[in-house]
Design a protein around this motif. Structure first.
Motif, short mmCIF file in Angstrom:
data_model
loop_
_atom_site.label_atom_id
_atom_site.label_comp_id
_atom_site.label_asym_id
_atom_site.label_seq_id
_atom_site.Cartn_x
_atom_site.Cartn_y
_atom_site.Cartn_z
N HIS B 8 0.85 -1.20 0.00
CA HIS B 8 0.00 0.00 0.00
C HIS B 8 0.87 1.24 0.00
O HIS B 8 2.01 1.21 0.47
CB HIS B 8 -0.89 0.00 1.24
N ASP B 9 0.31 2.34 -0.47
CA ASP B 9 1.06 3.60 -0.47
C ASP B 9 1.21 4.11 0.96
O ASP B 9 2.20 4.69 1.32
CB ASP B 9 0.31 4.68 -1.27
N PHE B 10 0.14 3.84 1.73
CA PHE B 10 0.14 4.43 3.07
C PHE B 10 -0.11 3.34 4.11
O PHE B 10 -1.09 2.61 4.04
CB PHE B 10 -0.96 5.50 3.14
N GLU B 11 0.82 3.22 5.04
CA GLU B 11 0.64 2.28 6.14
C GLU B 11 0.34 3.08 7.41
O GLU B 11 1.23 3.75 7.94
CB GLU B 11 1.89 1.43 6.34
N PRO B 12 -0.89 3.07 7.86
CA PRO B 12 -1.21 3.89 9.03
C PRO B 12 -0.57 3.32 10.30
O PRO B 12 -0.27 2.14 10.38
CB PRO B 12 -2.73 3.78 9.13
N LYS B 13 -0.41 4.19 11.26
CA LYS B 13 0.06 3.74 12.58
C LYS B 13 -1.16 3.70 13.50
O LYS B 13 -1.86 4.69 13.67
CB LYS B 13 1.11 4.72 13.12
N ILE B 14 -1.39 2.52 14.03
CA ILE B 14 -2.55 2.35 14.92
C ILE B 14 -2.02 2.07 16.32
O ILE B 14 -1.14 1.23 16.51
CB ILE B 14 -3.41 1.14 14.50
N VAL B 15 -2.57 2.78 17.29
CA VAL B 15 -2.17 2.52 18.68
C VAL B 15 -3.38 1.97 19.43
O VAL B 15 -4.47 2.52 19.35
CB VAL B 15 -1.68 3.81 19.36
N ALA B 16 -3.15 0.85 20.12
CA ALA B 16 -4.24 0.24 20.86
C ALA B 16 -3.96 0.35 22.36
O ALA B 16 -2.91 -0.06 22.83
CB ALA B 16 -4.40 -1.22 20.46
N ILE B 132 -8.66 3.26 8.42
CA ILE B 132 -7.74 4.39 8.56
C ILE B 132 -6.88 4.52 7.31
O ILE B 132 -6.56 5.62 6.87
CB ILE B 132 -6.85 4.21 9.81
N ARG B 133 -6.55 3.37 6.73
CA ARG B 133 -5.75 3.41 5.51
C ARG B 133 -6.50 4.20 4.44
O ARG B 133 -5.94 5.04 3.75
CB ARG B 133 -5.43 2.00 5.03
N ALA B 134 -7.81 3.94 4.38
CA ALA B 134 -8.63 4.64 3.38
C ALA B 134 -8.73 6.13 3.70
O ALA B 134 -8.82 6.97 2.81
CB ALA B 134 -10.01 4.00 3.34
N MET B 135 -8.70 6.45 5.00
CA MET B 135 -8.84 7.86 5.39
C MET B 135 -7.56 8.66 5.15
O MET B 135 -7.58 9.88 5.07
CB MET B 135 -9.19 7.97 6.88
N GLY B 136 -6.44 7.97 5.13
CA GLY B 136 -5.17 8.66 4.93
C GLY B 136 -4.59 9.12 6.25
O GLY B 136 -5.18 8.93 7.31
#
Ligand code: FAD
Ligand code: SF4
Ligand code: SF4
Lengths: 665, 166
Positions: B8-16, B132-136
């Motif tokens: 993917h172009d963008f790999e989001p950072k997710i914090v849990a 989130i990936r879709a949101m950018g």
């Protein structure tokens, strides 16, 4: 600068298959404050732990990160290793790169990058870790048992037999509870009194049991191992030390016609009385509401006839404070009252059954007294209204229970069995009589229970009609019972001589106020809540308080006794140590900062927050602040997230530690 | 199993932010059951969701999180009896606040995942990552932090230039 050691585990191939462990170690080694970063095949193995211990000494490490499996698996292992190496165990953390990384990702690049992140965050956390000392709380090895039914008696005897002192508090004049009222008991039909009274006597004679009857709990302070209970010993008007139990006072008392609660109103007693002849203790109490002397100042017969001069009209209530380390709550149940519409808006009552105005409509406990050999009729089944022997008896099950529209949706558990028992007892005593039972289901799980029920149906020929009763009314000297048989699909009308309602088992009135004194939780019906429905069935969520018997939910005698012994075993486990050690993950208040809003006190699920007064040397009050009792605190941290002035911190999860990780994201 | 992974172009950072007793254990179970999910999530463990201060979430956004997950025990299952209920109330109010300052609430997810729900953990994390990936990327808060860092005496135009060049 910190000197942190990082140990990356291969876990055989479990981690190294997808995570490049050498690269993780190499990358982490570059972080400031990391003195050593290395990898090893099995960190949890003996040589792995040896490696860790050696490194602590060699590299003078002051913090450890073991990057391996879940802390839920091996945190204890590595913290113990850290301790053995002379490091405070709370300076050792685990970074979970197995369950949360190598096992759930296949891409080696991605998994390695994530593993580096996970370890880096942990390294930042460890830098802020503080040495924590285990908290020890002393234990007072004395138990309080509240309620002297079979549950309380069993628990008290077990604990006392183990050599510990027990205070048994019972609010009635005698111990015994409901079991003392029962005639014969399912599933064996042994006489209840015969198996109960020896236990009651054991309690009275036990050197380790201090019995407080006619007493109630006034106030409870403290926490596990260290409770202070205040007991109100109600004025008995009879000196227990002087009374010999001869009973002449009862025989001479001019008030003779007071309805006996023990006999469910069937029999009478004097104003100075013991509830039943086998009462323990066998010391009478004066019912001041009905005593002529207390009402008009005249009489005084009992004092005159009492040889040892035990009667004391001036006795006052006494408040006694006792230290105890554990509490068993065994306050039992009471029956749903058909007479009056029960208090509490959610419960509707049974107007259609006459609200207790028809004398020959009785509840199950009243039937027990009729059937009891020591009861008011000497064990003869006679109608309360005219003393005739009833030839047609209708039993109705599930009155109040399993009736959501009436306000109670649970099953009372014992009624199916005791109704079967009642039909048998009736048939044994009135050979030409006929018993009918209206029932929804016959629930008979339990050893020898179904066999018992079948005996009632097959041998004693009780007629079981599946369906509910819609209305009862008096017609001449009969009671017309209108119901439906849903199996056949017809309306049924029976002209009965006696109707017995198996009314719901409910917690005691006032069960909630006792719970509030103890700080334990209860359900919508006021049954006390266990800490876990399956795995902690006798513990309360409040540490040091245990449950036994019907106060926790309807149960029969075998279940009650088992639970009581289980609660006693928990108390004995607690008492087997001199001090209670617990993880030091507890909240602490910064007293300088606290603005005394007590938001923390409101949210704390454990009631661990107290109000502490700060005084100057002269003893003048300067201000009040919050104080977290470390013995009670459960360590959830809710207070910290709630405190508006940031004055309370949870050790092991301080803002500093958490923020260090967030900053490293 | 080793299917070609989509890049993917963008790999989001997710914090849990999760509690130890339920969700952390649920995530462990996903591991022991060898379930697969995107590697974007970083897990921070707390004793109870009751301990989670909304400030942590704000700070996580500032420090580069594109999405945040808060997850604990189901209502009624809290190891500490009621900590999760306090958390629920607190975060209901907090969401309102985030909404007010203009944060897209789709970036913040709450869920209950029990110790037995490894599969649910996988679903929650996967769905959130994809959303989130879709949101950018989430730029608003990062920009704010930059401004915060570079306000005051040091915020000369040259330094701003230098910062932009990084
Ligand atoms: C009609 C009927 C028939 C039954 N027949 C059988 C049978 O045949 N076989 C069988 O196995 N089970 C039978 N049971 C069930 C049995 O009665 C219960 O299992 C048993 O009595 C529960 O004991 P307990 O000690 O928990 O409660 P209880 O017997 O209710 O004892 C509780 C005690 O605590 C005291 N107390 C209450 N509140 C306080 C307070 N605040 N402070 C101090 N003391 C307090 C009470 O005065 C009482 O002495 C029957 C029940 C009913 C209703
Ligand atoms: S919430 Fe904070 S300020 Fe308020 S009483 Fe508790 S510790 Fe003190
Ligand atoms: S950490 Fe939890 S249990 Fe301890 S005082 Fe704070 S709210 Fe109460």
């Amino acid at each position: 600068m910190s000197r942190i050691g990082v140990f990356v585990c291969h876990c055989g191939e479990n981690i190294s298959r997808t995570v490049d462990v050498e690269r993780v170690a190499a990358e982490i080694g570059k972080l400031p404050g990391v003195a050593l970063a290395t990898d090893y095949k099995y960190m949890c193995s003996d040589p792995g732990q040896g490696l860790l211990k050696k490194a602590v000494a060699e590299h003078k490490l002051d913090g450890l990160v073991v990057a391996a499996c879940s802390p839920r698996m091996h945190e204890k292992t590595f913290r113990n290793a850290a301790k053995a190496a002379g490091l405070n165990p709370f300076l050792c953390e685990m970074a979970n790169i197995r369950e949360h990384c190598s096992w759930v990702h296949e891409d080696r690049e991605e998994a390695t990058a994530k593993a580096i992140d996970i370890v880096r965050l942990m390294v930042e956390r460890v830098k802020k870790d503080k040495a924590l000392q285990p908290i020890t709380v002393p234990i007072t090895k004395r138990a309080l048992v509240i309620g002297g039914g079979i549950a309380g008696i069993q628990a008290a005897l077990d604990i006392a037999d183990c050599g510990h002192q027990v205070l048994l508090v019972e609010r009635e004049p005698s111990i015994g509870g409901h079991m003392a009222q029962l005639s014969e008991t399912f599933p064996t039909l042994d006489c209840s009194q015969c198996i109960m009274t020896p236990k009651m006597v054991d309690v009275a004679n036990h050197p380790n049991i201090k019995l407080y009857t006619w007493s109630e709990i006034e106030h409870v302070d403290g926490y596990i191992g260290n409770f202070q209970v205040t007991i109100r010993k109600k004025a008995r008007s009879v000196d227990m030390d002087k009374c010999t139990g001869c009973g002449i006072c009862m025989a001479k008392c001019p008030q003779k016609n007071i309805k006996s609660k023990f006999d469910c109103g069937l029999g009478t007693r004097p104003a100075i009385y013991v509830p039943f002849p086998q009462a323990v203790p066998n010391t009478p109490v004066i019912d001041r509401e009905n005593c002529t002397y207390f009402k008009s100042g005249k009489c005084g017969v009992c004092a005159k006839v009492c040889g040892p001069g035990a009667v004391d009209y001036d006795q006052q209530d006494e408040l006694i404070t006792e230290p105890v380390g554990a509490i068993v709550v065994a306050t039992g149940f009471e029956l749903y009252s058909i007479a009056e519409k029960p208090k509490g808006s959610s419960i509707k009552g049974y107007g259609e059954f006459g609200h207790g105005t028809i004398p020959d409509v009785i509840d199950g406990m009243t039937f027990e007294r009729l059937a009891s050999a020591s009861g008011p009729t000497g064990g003869k089944i006679l109608r309360p209204s005219d003393g005739r022997e009833p030839k047609q008896v209708v039993f109705v099950q599930c009155v109040g229970s399993r009736a959501r529209e009436k306000g109670i949706s649970y099953c009372s558990k014992v009624c199916c069995m005791y109704t079967a028992k009642h039909t048998m007892l009736y048939k044994h005593k009135v050979h030409d009589g006929q018993a009918y039972v209206f029932f929804m289901d016959a629930r008979t799980p339990g050893k020898s229970y179904d066999e018992f029920w079948r005996r009632a149906v097959e041998e004693e020929e009780a007629v079981y009609i599946r369906g509910m009763v819609s209305r009862l009314y008096q017609k001449g000297d009969k009671i017309v019972v209108m119901g439906s048989d849903v199996l056949v699909g017809v309306q049924v009308e029976i002209e009965a001589d006696l109707v017995v309602l198996a009314t719901a088992v409910q917690p005691r009135q006032g069960a909630d106020s006792l719970a509030q004194k103890l700080g334990i939780s209860y359900d919508t019906y006021n049954f006390y809540s266990e800490a876990h429905a399956k795995l902690k069935p006798v513990e309360c969520a409040t540490a040091g308080i245990y449950l036994a018997g019907a106060c926790q939910g309807p149960k029969d005698i075998p279940d009650t006794v088992s639970q009581a012994s289980a609660a006693a075993a928990k108390v004995m486990t607690l008492f087997s140590r001199d001090q209670l050690e617990r993880e030091p993950i507890v909240a602490r208040v910064n007293e300088r900062n606290c603005v005394a809003c007590f938001s923390c006190k409101k949210v704390c699920p454990y009631g661990a927050v107290e109000e502490k007064e700060i005084r100057d040397r002269q003893g003048n009050l300067i201000r009040v602040v919050a104080y977290v009792n470390p013995g009670v605190c459960g360590g959830c941290g809710t207070c910290q997230a709630t405190c508006p002035s940031k004055s309370v911190e949870l050790d092991g999860y301080t803002d500093e530690q958490v923020m260090a990780m967030i900053e490293a994201l | 199993m080793h299917a070609e992974k989509q890049k993917h172009d963008f790999e989001p950072k997710i914090v849990a932010f999760v509690c130890t007793w339920c969700t952390y254990a649920g995530a462990d179970l996903a591991g022991t059951s060898r379930m697969q999910y995107p590697s974007n999530v970083r897990v921070l463990k707390f004793p109870c969701t009751g301990r989670i201060d909304p400030v942590f979430i704000l700070r996580a956004f500032q420090r580069g999180a594109d999405g945040v997950l808060v997850s604990g025990c189901h209502p009624g299952d809290c190891h500490y009896m009621a900590g999760n209920l306090h958390a629920r109330r607190r975060f209901a109010a907090f969401r309102g606040l985030l909404d007010f300052v203009g944060v897209d609430l789709n970036r913040l997810q709450f869920s209950w995942v029990s110790a037995a729900e490894g599969g649910k953990w996988v679903d929650v994390v996967t769905e959130l990552t994809e959303r989130i990936r879709a949101m950018g990327p989430m730029e608003e808060f990062k920009a704010l932090e930059t401004e915060e860092c570079w306000s005051g005496a040091l915020a000369t135009p040259e330094l701003q230039e230098a910062y932009k060049a990084i």
